[in-house]
Enzyme design. Sequence first.
Site, PDB file in Angstrom:
ATOM      1  N   LYS A  78    -106.566  16.966   6.140  1.00 53.86           N
ATOM      2  CA  LYS A  78    -107.609  18.114   6.650  1.00 53.86           C
ATOM      3  C   LYS A  78    -108.589  17.354   7.301  1.00 53.86           C
ATOM      4  O   LYS A  78    -109.054  17.885   8.269  1.00 53.86           O
ATOM      5  CB  LYS A  78    -108.017  18.870   5.491  1.00 53.86           C
ATOM      6  CG  LYS A  78    -108.832  19.890   5.721  1.00 53.86           C
ATOM      7  CD  LYS A  78    -108.897  21.164   4.327  1.00 53.86           C
ATOM      8  CE  LYS A  78    -109.475  20.561   3.620  1.00 53.86           C
ATOM      9  NZ  LYS A  78    -108.765  19.489   2.399  1.00 53.86           N
ATOM     10  N   THR A  80    -109.013  14.612   8.830  1.00 54.77           N
ATOM     11  CA  THR A  80    -108.284  14.022   9.949  1.00 54.77           C
ATOM     12  C   THR A  80    -108.015  15.023  11.278  1.00 54.77           C
ATOM     13  O   THR A  80    -108.637  14.876  12.295  1.00 54.77           O
ATOM     14  CB  THR A  80    -106.959  13.177   9.813  1.00 54.77           C
ATOM     15  OG1 THR A  80    -107.028  12.255   8.795  1.00 54.77           O
ATOM     16  CG2 THR A  80    -106.349  12.528  10.907  1.00 54.77           C
ATOM     17  N   ARG A 101    -118.122  16.688   4.467  1.00 54.75           N
ATOM     18  CA  ARG A 101    -118.683  16.187   3.244  1.00 54.75           C
ATOM     19  C   ARG A 101    -118.716  14.580   3.286  1.00 54.75           C
ATOM     20  O   ARG A 101    -117.947  13.968   3.686  1.00 54.75           O
ATOM     21  CB  ARG A 101    -118.126  16.554   2.230  1.00 54.75           C
ATOM     22  CG  ARG A 101    -118.095  18.007   2.156  1.00 54.75           C
ATOM     23  CD  ARG A 101    -116.971  18.498   0.979  1.00 54.75           C
ATOM     24  NE  ARG A 101    -115.490  18.295   1.361  1.00 54.75           N
ATOM     25  CZ  ARG A 101    -114.585  18.295   0.444  1.00 54.75           C
ATOM     26  NH1 ARG A 101    -114.844  18.237  -0.751  1.00 54.75           N
ATOM     27  NH2 ARG A 101    -113.423  17.994   0.811  1.00 54.75           N
ATOM     28  N   LYS A 112    -107.613   8.304  -4.114  1.00 55.72           N
ATOM     29  CA  LYS A 112    -107.371   8.316  -2.803  1.00 55.72           C
ATOM     30  C   LYS A 112    -107.860   7.310  -1.823  1.00 55.72           C
ATOM     31  O   LYS A 112    -107.233   7.264  -0.876  1.00 55.72           O
ATOM     32  CB  LYS A 112    -108.334   9.670  -2.210  1.00 55.72           C
ATOM     33  CG  LYS A 112    -107.971  11.075  -2.967  1.00 55.72           C
ATOM     34  CD  LYS A 112    -108.671  11.996  -2.477  1.00 55.72           C
ATOM     35  CE  LYS A 112    -108.894  12.247  -1.135  1.00 55.72           C
ATOM     36  NZ  LYS A 112    -109.926  13.357  -0.848  1.00 55.72           N
ATOM     37  N   ALA A 280    -114.233  20.550  -4.210  1.00 55.80           N
ATOM     38  CA  ALA A 280    -113.855  21.903  -4.294  1.00 55.80           C
ATOM     39  C   ALA A 280    -113.133  22.532  -5.513  1.00 55.80           C
ATOM     40  O   ALA A 280    -112.946  23.645  -5.827  1.00 55.80           O
ATOM     41  CB  ALA A 280    -112.918  22.256  -3.154  1.00 55.80           C
ATOM     42  N   PHE A 308    -109.957  20.846  -0.136  1.00 53.68           N
ATOM     43  CA  PHE A 308    -108.468  21.191  -0.864  1.00 53.68           C
ATOM     44  C   PHE A 308    -108.023  22.361  -0.028  1.00 53.68           C
ATOM     45  O   PHE A 308    -108.237  22.701   1.183  1.00 53.68           O
ATOM     46  CB  PHE A 308    -108.419  21.388  -2.373  1.00 53.68           C
ATOM     47  CG  PHE A 308    -108.946  20.090  -3.083  1.00 53.68           C
ATOM     48  CD1 PHE A 308    -108.080  18.901  -3.133  1.00 53.68           C
ATOM     49  CD2 PHE A 308    -109.833  20.185  -3.915  1.00 53.68           C
ATOM     50  CE1 PHE A 308    -108.679  17.849  -3.566  1.00 53.68           C
ATOM     51  CE2 PHE A 308    -110.373  19.157  -4.819  1.00 53.68           C
ATOM     52  CZ  PHE A 308    -109.469  17.893  -4.537  1.00 53.68           C
ATOM     53  N   PHE A 388     -96.639  13.623  11.257  1.00 51.33           N
ATOM     54  CA  PHE A 388     -96.603  12.378  10.549  1.00 51.33           C
ATOM     55  C   PHE A 388     -95.324  11.788  11.130  1.00 51.33           C
ATOM     56  O   PHE A 388     -94.531  12.279  11.653  1.00 51.33           O
ATOM     57  CB  PHE A 388     -96.368  12.306   9.125  1.00 51.33           C
ATOM     58  CG  PHE A 388     -97.676  12.494   7.991  1.00 51.33           C
ATOM     59  CD1 PHE A 388     -97.991  11.504   7.277  1.00 51.33           C
ATOM     60  CD2 PHE A 388     -98.172  13.509   8.259  1.00 51.33           C
ATOM     61  CE1 PHE A 388     -98.935  11.639   6.532  1.00 51.33           C
ATOM     62  CE2 PHE A 388     -99.443  13.635   7.436  1.00 51.33           C
ATOM     63  CZ  PHE A 388     -99.618  12.769   6.559  1.00 51.33           C
ATOM     64  N   TRP A 416    -103.928  11.698  14.335  1.00 47.12           N
ATOM     65  CA  TRP A 416    -104.026  10.474  13.562  1.00 47.12           C
ATOM     66  C   TRP A 416    -103.433   9.552  14.499  1.00 47.12           C
ATOM     67  O   TRP A 416    -103.924   8.525  14.702  1.00 47.12           O
ATOM     68  CB  TRP A 416    -103.027  10.686  12.439  1.00 47.12           C
ATOM     69  CG  TRP A 416    -103.006   9.432  11.342  1.00 47.12           C
ATOM     70  CD1 TRP A 416    -103.667   8.989  10.377  1.00 47.12           C
ATOM     71  CD2 TRP A 416    -101.983   8.404  11.776  1.00 47.12           C
ATOM     72  NE1 TRP A 416    -103.525   7.810   9.763  1.00 47.12           N
ATOM     73  CE2 TRP A 416    -102.292   7.426  10.797  1.00 47.12           C
ATOM     74  CE3 TRP A 416    -100.846   8.060  12.618  1.00 47.12           C
ATOM     75  CZ2 TRP A 416    -101.693   6.209  10.653  1.00 47.12           C
ATOM     76  CZ3 TRP A 416    -100.152   6.717  12.305  1.00 47.12           C
ATOM     77  CH2 TRP A 416    -100.640   5.967  11.261  1.00 47.12           C
TER      78      TRP A 416
END
Length: 563
Positions: A78, A80, A101, A112, A280, A308, A388, A416
Site C-alpha cells: 500500500k 509502495t 505515517r 515486517k 490501524a 491495513f 509482483f 515497485w
Amino acid sequence: MSETSKTVKSDIEIAQEAVLEPIGKIAEQLGLKDSDWEPYGRYKAKVSVDTLEKMNDKADGKVILVTSINPTPAGEGKSTVTVGLGQALNKIGRKAVIALREPSLGPTMGMKGGAAGGGYAQVVPMEDINLHFTGDFHAITTAHNALAAFLDNHIQQGNELNIDPRRIVWKRVLDLNDRALRHVIVGLGGRTNGVPREDGFDITVASEIMAILCLSENLVDLKSRLSSMLVAYTYEGNPVFVRDLKVEGALTLLLKQAIHPNLVQTLENTPAFVHGGPFANIAHGCNSVLATKIGAKLGDYLITEAGFGADLGAEKFLDITTRAGHFEPSAVVIVATIRALKMHGGLTKEELKHEDLDALARGMENLACHIDTIQAFGLPYVVAINHFIFDTDREVAYVKDWCASNGHPVALAKVWEQGGEGGKELAQLVVETVEKQENNFKPIYELTDSVEDKINAVVKKVYGGKDVEFSPKALKQLKAIKKNGWDKFPVCIAKTQYSLSDNPKEIGRPKDFTIHVRELKASVGAGFIVVMTGSVLTMPGLPKQPAALNMDVDANGKAVGLF
C-alpha cells in the site's frame, strides 16, 4: 528461487544508491519560504504548523486516500503504491505531494522490517525514516511516560485527588514489541519507591498522545486535547483528567517540536510528508491531519494512505480523521495484489509462485467487500493491481476482466519495479476518476448515534458481519461512557487486520459472523471511543525469528538488512 529473483536488489540497496536533493530544494519546489521550515540535517526538515494558517486562502488540492484488501503474509504494498502514484502524477504533469505515517520500531525490528515503500517507489532517507528519524516517536514516548510518572507521584505525595490506584487507566508505553511488559507490578521495594499497583505497557503507536498529535491542528489544539485525556477514576468513581494534575503544559512542551510535520522526498524527488504513526488495528491508523492539510495546500494532489485494509485504516480515515480535520477526500485507491488475493482464496505462501486462477477467483470476494465499503461512503474509487514479478499474464487479465465486468475502474501498477513510470496508467485513471465521477462522500454513521449503533454500523456496513456481542465488562463501561457524556464521539474499533471478522483465521469474505467487544476505552483527548474486539493486543510480541536478526551496520556506518 528463480534467476530473476536472485538479481533483484533489496529496498535498502536501492535506497542507498539514490541521488537525493538537498531538503532546501524540495522545500523550494513546494513554494515554501525559509521561515516555513527548519532543516534536520541535509535531507530532512520540519515544516512549521503556522504554514497552514498562512495558506488559509489558498485552494486545497485533491486528497486521494490509498487503502487495500486485508493484508496477508504475501504483502500488499500500500505504501509502495502511494509513493509510486505520487511520482507518477508528477510525471503526467500534476503537482503531487505524498503524506505517510512514520514507521514504528516495533514492526521494523519485529515481523515486517522497514516501512517506507519499496523498490523504486520509496521515501528517503530510508534508514533515518525507519529508525529514529526526527525523534517524534521518542518525544511521544517520553510525554506519555512522564504523565505516568506524574500520576504515580501524585498518589505517593498524598493523593490530593483521591485517585483509586486500582482504577488507573493510563499505562506506560514503549516503541518496541515486548510481550513481557504487557502486565507488570510497579511501586515495589518499600514506601520510598511508590505505591504498589498493577500496570502495563502498550506500544507507543497505541498511545492516545500519538492519536492526539495526529489529530491536532495547532499547538493550542494539542494542549487542549492533552488536558482532556482521561487517566484514572477516584474512589467515588469520578473521572480524573490531565488538567486535574495540572501537567498539560509540561506535556505540550515535550511535544512542541514533534507536532511540526516532517518533510522528506521520494527516490524521484517528489515531496513527501512523513508524520505520526498510529497503528490501524489498535488505533486510528492515519498520518497527521497537519501533514495532510499542509500537503493539500501545496500540491494539486495529496496522496495519503491509511493502515491495513479498508475495514480498518480507511474506515477510520473517513469516519474520524476527516471529521477532525474538516476536509473531504476526492477519491480512494484500493490496492490488491495477485499474491494476496490467492492467499485469501486458500493458498499458502509457498504456493503463490504458481498460477492458480481458481484460488484467485475465490480471493476476489475479499476485494469485493472493500469495494462495497468505499461505495458505502459514496466515494469515487480505483482498483490498483500492485504487480509482483511472479504474477502471470493470465492472472492479471483475470483481475482486470473481473473488475471490468463488475464496473470497477482498474489499472496495473508496476511502481515497485519501474517507479513513477510504472504508475502512469494508474495516475491517469485517478485523474479521470476524480474529474468525472460523482463524489457523494458521507461518513458511515452520525455522531449523534448511540455507541452501540455506531459499532453496529461499522460491523454490518463495512465488515459484513451479522451481529455484535458485548462482554459484561464492556456493557458496564458503556454505561460509564453514556453517564459522562462521551457517547457522541466516533468509534475507533481495534480488530485483527487479517480478517474482516475478529478472528484472524477467517480469511476471504466470511459471512454471518459476530464481532465480540470485550472492552471500551474513552480516549477523551483524541475524541473517540476505542473498541477492543476479539484477541487484538495493544502490545505486540516478537516473532520467533525477528527481522532484527538480519540487521547490522558496517564499519562505515552503513545499515544492512533493514529491509
